[in-house]
Design an enzyme around this catalytic site. Structure first.
Site, PDB file in Angstrom:
ATOM      1  N   MET A   1       0.743  -1.593   0.036  1.00  0.00           N
ATOM      2  CA  MET A   1       0.029   0.293   0.405  1.00  0.00           C
ATOM      3  C   MET A   1       0.902   1.293  -0.106  1.00  0.00           C
ATOM      4  O   MET A   1       0.542   2.434   0.152  1.00  0.00           O
ATOM      5  CB  MET A   1      -0.700  -0.286   1.003  1.00  0.00           C
TER       6      MET A   1
ATOM      7  N   GLY B   1      11.093  -2.756   5.423  1.00  0.00           N
ATOM      8  CA  GLY B   1      10.816  -4.532   4.992  1.00  0.00           C
ATOM      9  C   GLY B   1      10.045  -4.452   4.291  1.00  0.00           C
ATOM     10  O   GLY B   1      10.046  -5.251   3.395  1.00  0.00           O
ATOM     11  N   HIS B   2       9.416  -2.836   3.407  1.00  0.00           N
ATOM     12  CA  HIS B   2       8.650  -3.224   1.975  1.00  0.00           C
ATOM     13  C   HIS B   2      10.177  -4.283   1.249  1.00  0.00           C
ATOM     14  O   HIS B   2       9.934  -5.340  -0.036  1.00  0.00           O
ATOM     15  CB  HIS B   2       8.198  -2.469   1.597  1.00  0.00           C
TER      16      HIS B   2
ATOM     17  N   GLN C   1     -10.312  -2.289   2.891  1.00  0.00           N
ATOM     18  CA  GLN C   1     -10.309  -3.433   3.457  1.00  0.00           C
ATOM     19  C   GLN C   1     -10.101  -2.224   4.876  1.00  0.00           C
ATOM     20  O   GLN C   1      -9.527  -2.964   6.086  1.00  0.00           O
ATOM     21  CB  GLN C   1      -8.358  -3.741   3.521  1.00  0.00           C
TER      22      GLN C   1
ATOM     23  N   LYS D   1       5.656 -11.875   7.381  1.00  0.00           N
ATOM     24  CA  LYS D   1       5.059 -12.144   8.509  1.00  0.00           C
ATOM     25  C   LYS D   1       5.228 -11.343   9.667  1.00  0.00           C
ATOM     26  O   LYS D   1       4.286 -11.647  10.688  1.00  0.00           O
ATOM     27  CB  LYS D   1       6.350 -13.817   9.103  1.00  0.00           C
TER      28      LYS D   1
ATOM     29  N   GLN E   1      -2.173 -12.156   7.485  1.00  0.00           N
ATOM     30  CA  GLN E   1      -2.895 -11.990   6.407  1.00  0.00           C
ATOM     31  C   GLN E   1      -2.048 -13.552   5.295  1.00  0.00           C
ATOM     32  O   GLN E   1      -2.461 -13.570   4.780  1.00  0.00           O
ATOM     33  CB  GLN E   1      -2.566 -11.201   6.300  1.00  0.00           C
TER      34      GLN E   1
ATOM     35  N   ILE F   1      11.175  -7.164   9.681  1.00  0.00           N
ATOM     36  CA  ILE F   1      12.559  -6.050   9.459  1.00  0.00           C
ATOM     37  C   ILE F   1      12.172  -4.803  10.875  1.00  0.00           C
ATOM     38  O   ILE F   1      10.787  -4.764  10.676  1.00  0.00           O
ATOM     39  CB  ILE F   1      12.361  -5.540   8.643  1.00  0.00           C
TER      40      ILE F   1
ATOM     41  N   LEU G   1       9.148  -2.290  11.541  1.00  0.00           N
ATOM     42  CA  LEU G   1       8.192  -1.378  10.232  1.00  0.00           C
ATOM     43  C   LEU G   1       7.354  -1.042  10.319  1.00  0.00           C
ATOM     44  O   LEU G   1       7.145  -2.814  10.025  1.00  0.00           O
ATOM     45  CB  LEU G   1       9.901  -1.587   9.695  1.00  0.00           C
ATOM     46  N   SER G   2       6.881  -0.560  10.186  1.00  0.00           N
ATOM     47  CA  SER G   2       5.154  -0.635   9.586  1.00  0.00           C
ATOM     48  C   SER G   2       5.490   1.347   9.654  1.00  0.00           C
ATOM     49  O   SER G   2       5.903   1.928   9.638  1.00  0.00           O
ATOM     50  CB  SER G   2       4.060  -0.475  10.980  1.00  0.00           C
TER      51      SER G   2
HETATM   52  O1  PAF Z   1      -0.230  -5.538   3.462  1.00  0.00           O
HETATM   53  C1  PAF Z   1      -0.413  -5.139   2.790  1.00  0.00           C
HETATM   54  O2  PAF Z   1      -0.267  -3.771   3.074  1.00  0.00           O
HETATM   55  C2  PAF Z   1      -2.141  -5.254   1.895  1.00  0.00           C
HETATM   56  O3  PAF Z   1      -2.841  -5.573   3.161  1.00  0.00           O
HETATM   57  C3  PAF Z   1      -2.104  -5.638   0.434  1.00  0.00           C
HETATM   58  C4  PAF Z   1      -1.795  -6.506   1.174  1.00  0.00           C
HETATM   59  C5  PAF Z   1      -0.772  -5.247  -0.226  1.00  0.00           C
HETATM   60  C6  PAF Z   1      -3.327  -5.680   0.293  1.00  0.00           C
HETATM   61  O4  PAF Z   1      -3.811  -4.908   0.129  1.00  0.00           O
END
Ligand code: PAF
EC number: 6.3.2.1
Length: 283
Positions: A26, A32-33, A57, A145, A150, A173, A181-182
């Site tokens: 998103m 982390g990404h 969501q 993770k 999810q 991470i 990290l978030s």
């Molecule tokens: O983890 C996320 O960032 C979201 O839930 C995802 C998997 C991209 C779905 O919108």
């Protein structure tokens, strides 16, 4: 890197590619990404990332409008990681009509833990992920993770729908002080940021108490959970849950699971001020 918003254009670009590796996000990308992008590179080629803040969501009182959108900075980071395509659809690209068909995960996985506190969350996640898979048609897809439930739900969805995609888990991470990290960490005030690593400390304490537990002790796992919740609440947190679960299906863990040495995981979600953080630790 090609930046594509249109589904047909994406398909044209990926025609003939049957080893694509996909990382849905998103946006508001952090280390982390980026670690997921590197993992994706090890498992397939080309690497396709997506950025889409998925309205489906978010609950009515959640942070859809204020969710951080940092497209330019994200593009620069993805370019450095050698990502081949960034799929960044608008809402009109991905949901040209109201999305009336949805994927509803089973209650025992989708309505517990995060699903209990964020009703409809996993339905929104599964729906968009299935749609993104249909757009990208990747051979593998990587999920962190950090969002443990999810990851498990997406994995089950892929299995039950026989989707031709392998789901690869990426490790969480953490900052040096342990905070996972978030994107939502950016909501924390300076004072809250110094308190935030206590969430991981709480998980580690639970893990230690579980490991020290003599299975014949009268103390139950739920007592350990309750003590951890009380301790965080005492520090000013508003915990939603700290739950010791079986890794295989997230069902509540029992002393028998412990005795059999089955893999467990401790999951938590707690609010610090207005910011809701989640984390988990495997045992
Ligand atoms: O983890 C996320 O960032 C979201 O839930 C995802 C998997 C991209 C779905 O919108």
């Amino acid at each position: 890197m090609k930046i594509i918003s249109d589904i047909q254009e994406l398909r044209d670009h990926l025609r003939g590619q049957n080893r694509a590796s996909f990382v849905p996000t998103m946006g508001n990308l952090h280390e982390g990404h980026l670690s997921l992008m590197r993992l994706a590179r090890q498992h397939g080629d080309p690497v396709v990332a997506s950025i889409f803040v998925n309205r489906l969501q978010f609950g009515p009182n959640e942070d859809f409008d204020s969710y951080p959108r940092t497209m330019q900075a994200d593009i620069e980071k993805l370019e450095k990681e050698g990502v081949y395509i960034l799929f960044a659809p608008t809402e009109r690209d991905l949901y040209p009509q109201p999305q009336e068909y949805r994927v509803d995960p089973p209650q025992q996985l989708g309505d517990i833990l995060e699903g209990e506190f964020r009703p409809g969350f996993f339905k929104g996640v599964c729906t968009v992920v299935l749609k993104l898979f249909s757009c990208v048609q990747p051979k593998v897809a990587v999920f962190g993770k950090k969002d443990y439930q999810q990851l498990m739900i997406i994995r089950q969805m892929a299995k039950q729908f026989a989707l031709p995609v392998e789901i690869i888990p990426g490790e969480t991470i953490r900052a040096e002080d342990g905070l996972a990290l978030s994107s939502r960490n950016g909501y924390l005030s300076a004072k809250e940021r110094t308190e935030a690593p206590e969430l991981l400390k709480a998980l580690k304490e639970v893990r230690q108490r579980v490991l020290d537990l003599n299975v014949r002790d009268a103390i139950s796992l739920s007592k350990i959970e309750q003590a951890a919740v009380a301790s965080l609440a005492g520090r000013g947190w508003q915990p939603d849950y700290i739950a010791i679960r079986q890794q295989c299906d997230l069902a509540p863990a029992s002393n028998e699971n412990l005795e059999a040495g089955e893999p467990l995981v401790i999951l938590t979600a707690a609010k610090l001020g207005k910011t809701r953080l989640i984390d988990n630790l495997e045992i």
